[in-house]
Design a protein around this motif. Structure first.
Motif, PDB file in Angstrom:
ATOM      1  N   MET A  70      28.874  10.837  -0.784  1.00  0.00           N
ATOM      2  CA  MET A  70      28.534  12.214  -1.165  1.00  0.00           C
ATOM      3  C   MET A  70      28.714  12.428  -2.658  1.00  0.00           C
ATOM      4  N   TYR A  71      29.812  11.931  -3.193  1.00  0.00           N
ATOM      5  CA  TYR A  71      30.064  12.136  -4.621  1.00  0.00           C
ATOM      6  C   TYR A  71      29.193  11.250  -5.501  1.00  0.00           C
ATOM      7  N   ALA A  72      28.818  10.082  -5.003  1.00  0.00           N
ATOM      8  CA  ALA A  72      27.881   9.240  -5.756  1.00  0.00           C
ATOM      9  C   ALA A  72      26.539   9.952  -5.891  1.00  0.00           C
ATOM     10  N   ALA A  73      26.065  10.542  -4.796  1.00  0.00           N
ATOM     11  CA  ALA A  73      24.812  11.296  -4.830  1.00  0.00           C
ATOM     12  C   ALA A  73      24.936  12.506  -5.750  1.00  0.00           C
ATOM     13  N   ARG A  74      26.078  13.177  -5.687  1.00  0.00           N
ATOM     14  CA  ARG A  74      26.293  14.360  -6.530  1.00  0.00           C
ATOM     15  C   ARG A  74      26.324  13.981  -8.010  1.00  0.00           C
ATOM     16  N   ALA A  75      26.924  12.842  -8.317  1.00  0.00           N
ATOM     17  CA  ALA A  75      26.981  12.392  -9.709  1.00  0.00           C
ATOM     18  C   ALA A  75      25.580  12.207 -10.280  1.00  0.00           C
ATOM     19  N   GLN A  76      24.695  11.604  -9.481  1.00  0.00           N
ATOM     20  CA  GLN A  76      23.313  11.404  -9.931  1.00  0.00           C
ATOM     21  C   GLN A  76      22.614  12.735 -10.177  1.00  0.00           C
ATOM     22  N   LEU A  77      22.809  13.667  -9.256  1.00  0.00           N
ATOM     23  CA  LEU A  77      22.133  14.968  -9.353  1.00  0.00           C
ATOM     24  C   LEU A  77      22.663  15.788 -10.526  1.00  0.00           C
ATOM     25  N   VAL A  78      23.968  15.835 -10.675  1.00  0.00           N
ATOM     26  CA  VAL A  78      24.572  16.614 -11.752  1.00  0.00           C
ATOM     27  C   VAL A  78      24.154  16.069 -13.113  1.00  0.00           C
ATOM     28  N   THR A  79      24.267  14.747 -13.276  1.00  0.00           N
ATOM     29  CA  THR A  79      23.991  14.131 -14.571  1.00  0.00           C
ATOM     30  C   THR A  79      22.513  14.165 -14.938  1.00  0.00           C
ATOM     31  N   ASN A  80      21.657  13.883 -13.968  1.00  0.00           N
ATOM     32  CA  ASN A  80      20.233  13.715 -14.264  1.00  0.00           C
ATOM     33  C   ASN A  80      19.379  14.964 -14.098  1.00  0.00           C
ATOM     34  N   ILE A  81      19.856  15.933 -13.319  1.00  0.00           N
ATOM     35  CA  ILE A  81      19.023  17.104 -13.025  1.00  0.00           C
ATOM     36  C   ILE A  81      19.703  18.423 -13.398  1.00  0.00           C
ATOM     37  N   ILE A  82      20.883  18.682 -12.825  1.00  0.00           N
ATOM     38  CA  ILE A  82      21.483  20.014 -12.963  1.00  0.00           C
ATOM     39  C   ILE A  82      21.890  20.319 -14.400  1.00  0.00           C
TER      40      ILE A  82
END
Length: 210
Positions: A70-82
């Motif tokens: 879950m946190y690996a997926a969140r890291a990608q989303l936060v860094t690259n999109i949000i």
């Protein structure tokens, strides 16, 4: 008004998709430039992790493995999109965020809050939603609604007690955080929409007066 980060949270069957559609219409009326994201997911790699964590496997997925995915997926989303969107003054409307991990993995899986805090600090880089709308619902009702949508994924097949612990954690956190607004999702859809709109109206009014 600077870009804001708004999150919709809730158990299965709480009506998040409908609430998100309502927020989208509201943003259009306000001429707000925004993007939609979902967790886990939102980038190609994060979507692959979503499939991994939701699928059934021959071996049991440990609570810790689920948490890290879950946190690996969140890291990608936060860094690259949000974060790039917010820096570009584009609002972000999210279907779930870090509160889901606190509720599902912290409450449901009973992982220590210290563990969650450590991962959250690493991944979020001080990012916090400006507003979270939590759709509260008895898990018995929510699971019955979810079952009508079709086949349940690995997490949706958990025991009722898991979702009861998850809901309890949601409520515990929501009651201690002024940025989280709780909406009774057991009401008829018109009442739920009225309450969500009222939350958005209050939020926009407050932000405009800052």
């Amino acid at each position: 008004m600077t870009a804001k980060f708004i999150v919709i949270e809730g158990l299965e069957g709480a009506g998040k998709s409908t609430a998100i559609a309502l927020c989208q219409n509201y943003f259009h009326q306000k001429n707000v430039s925004y993007i939609d994201v979902r967790e886990p997911g939102g980038t190609p790699l994060a979507e692959s992790l979503r499939e991994l964590v939701k699928a059934e496997h021959k071996e049991t997925m440990s609570a810790e493995a689920e948490l890290l995915i879950m946190y690996a997926a969140r890291a990608q989303l936060v860094t690259n999109i949000i974060l790039p969107a917010l820096e570009n003054n584009t609002w972000v409307l999210a279907d779930r965020h870090d509160l889901s991990s606190q509720a599902y993995q912290g409450g449901g899986r009973q992982i220590a809050s210290e563990t969650l805090s450590a991962l959250s600090n690493i991944v979020l880089k001080n990012l916090r939603p400006d507003l979270t709308i939590y759709l509260d619902l008895d898990p018995k009702i929510g699971l019955a609604r979810a079952a009508k949508r079709g086949e349940l994924d690995r997490i949706e097949q958990e025991q009722l007690s898991f979702f009861q612990r998850t809901r309890a954690k949601y409520l515990e956190i929501a009651n201690s955080d002024d940025s989280i607004k709780t909406v009774d999702a057991s009401q008829d859809i018109e009442s739920v929409h009225k309450n969500i709109t009222a939350v958005l109206n209050d939020f926009f009014k407050t932000e405009a007066n800052k």
